[in-house]
Design an enzyme around this catalytic site. Sequence first.
Site, short mmCIF file in Angstrom:
data_model
loop_
_atom_site.label_atom_id
_atom_site.label_comp_id
_atom_site.label_asym_id
_atom_site.label_seq_id
_atom_site.Cartn_x
_atom_site.Cartn_y
_atom_site.Cartn_z
NE ARG A 74 -3.52 0.05 2.71
CZ ARG A 74 -4.13 0.25 3.89
NH1 ARG A 74 -4.10 -0.69 4.83
NH2 ARG A 74 -4.76 1.37 4.13
CG HIS A 128 -8.29 5.87 11.37
ND1 HIS A 128 -9.34 5.75 10.49
CD2 HIS A 128 -8.85 6.00 12.60
CE1 HIS A 128 -10.49 5.79 11.16
NE2 HIS A 128 -10.21 5.94 12.44
CB CYS A 164 12.97 -1.77 17.24
SG CYS A 164 13.29 -0.43 18.39
CB CYS A 167 14.11 -2.67 22.10
SG CYS A 167 12.62 -3.03 21.15
CB THR A 205 -15.98 9.00 4.92
OG1 THR A 205 -15.93 7.99 5.93
CG2 THR A 205 -17.01 10.05 5.31
CG ASN A 230 -19.92 9.08 -0.84
OD1 ASN A 230 -19.98 8.34 -1.81
ND2 ASN A 230 -19.46 8.68 0.34
CB ALA A 248 -13.04 13.64 -4.11
#
Length: 260
Positions: A74, A128, A164, A167, A205, A230, A248
């Site tokens: 993505r 999000h 990471c 750690c 949305t 929409n 849009a």
Amino acid sequence: MMDTRPPLAAARDAISAARRIVIFTGAGMSAESGVPTFRDALTGLWARFSAEALATPEAFARDPELVWGWYEWRRARVRAAQPNAGHRAIAEFAARRAAEGSGGVTVVTQNVDDLHERAGGPAAVHLHGSLFAPRCGACGAPGAFATVEPVEPEGGRRLAPPRCEQCGGALRPGVVWFGEGLPEAAWSAASQAMDSCDLVLCVGTSALVYPAAALPEQALRAGAMLLQVNPGHTAFDALARFNLKGSAATVLPALLCGNH
Ligand code: BV8
Ligand code: ZN
């Protein structure tokens, strides 16, 4: 008295009269940039899953390479995409109102792409998270991507999440999964914007995912007017003063910049 103006003209007048505007966007905002929406079926390796099933801590715990591969696919798709005319219209509109001093524009997005920012618009409030901010699943430290993935049309590679540097734990995507709480700072910024706006424009949305979908209703309760762009039907249809049934990239330039 019946409003006889065409909806687009009436909606433009309402926007001109508004002092503080929130533009609330979902995946449909990026559809015309070629970024699949959450409603679109998944392809390739992920065809047998729904996005809702993959976008969970459980899916990542069960098969980190499948889920990390999906997010990297993505991210490659978003990197290869361009902001569309809708993103650009929002950016131009916000810049014009800032120059005129005719009131603030806040963009609150459910999307995890960076197309609002790349269009030059105001930094969006990301409810999000983002595809571009991986973090360590163990210590929470921000992470770095190991590779720049090629764009594969259908997608379909399992990829091990990088480790990471602090750690040694596995990185995870910097997005909010189903069942996870939203980032405090983003939520309070969005909530304050909704409480203080006089118009909320909902674009692309499905209004299905909570608590994000409750935000435009919060603006209504605070006295704001709700407009929607929409092509399809959503629960916001019943709440919208104007329902502009179109995409849009076609509606926003006409609505916000007068480009027909
Ligand atoms: C939470 C990031 C509690 C990830 C996303 C059972 C178990 C657990 C939770 C729940 C449960 N039941 C309900 C819930 C709550 C759940 C929820 O709402 N589920 C739904 C499915 C019922 N919510 C959560 O889990 C949230 N967290 O509740 O946690 C908690 C609280 C405190 C502490 C701990 C825990 C977290 C939700 C966030 C999930 N992450 N994204 C990723 O990207 O991988 S959600 C994701 O889907 C999107 O970000 C977006 O928000 C959402 C819906 O997508 P949309 O943006 O609306 O797009 P969609 O594809 O749906 O529709 C596209 C629309 O565009 C359509 O209307 C279409 O007509 C239109 N369109 C198409 N083309 C165009 C267009 N419009 C304009 N132009 C076009 N060209
Ligand atoms: Zn760590």
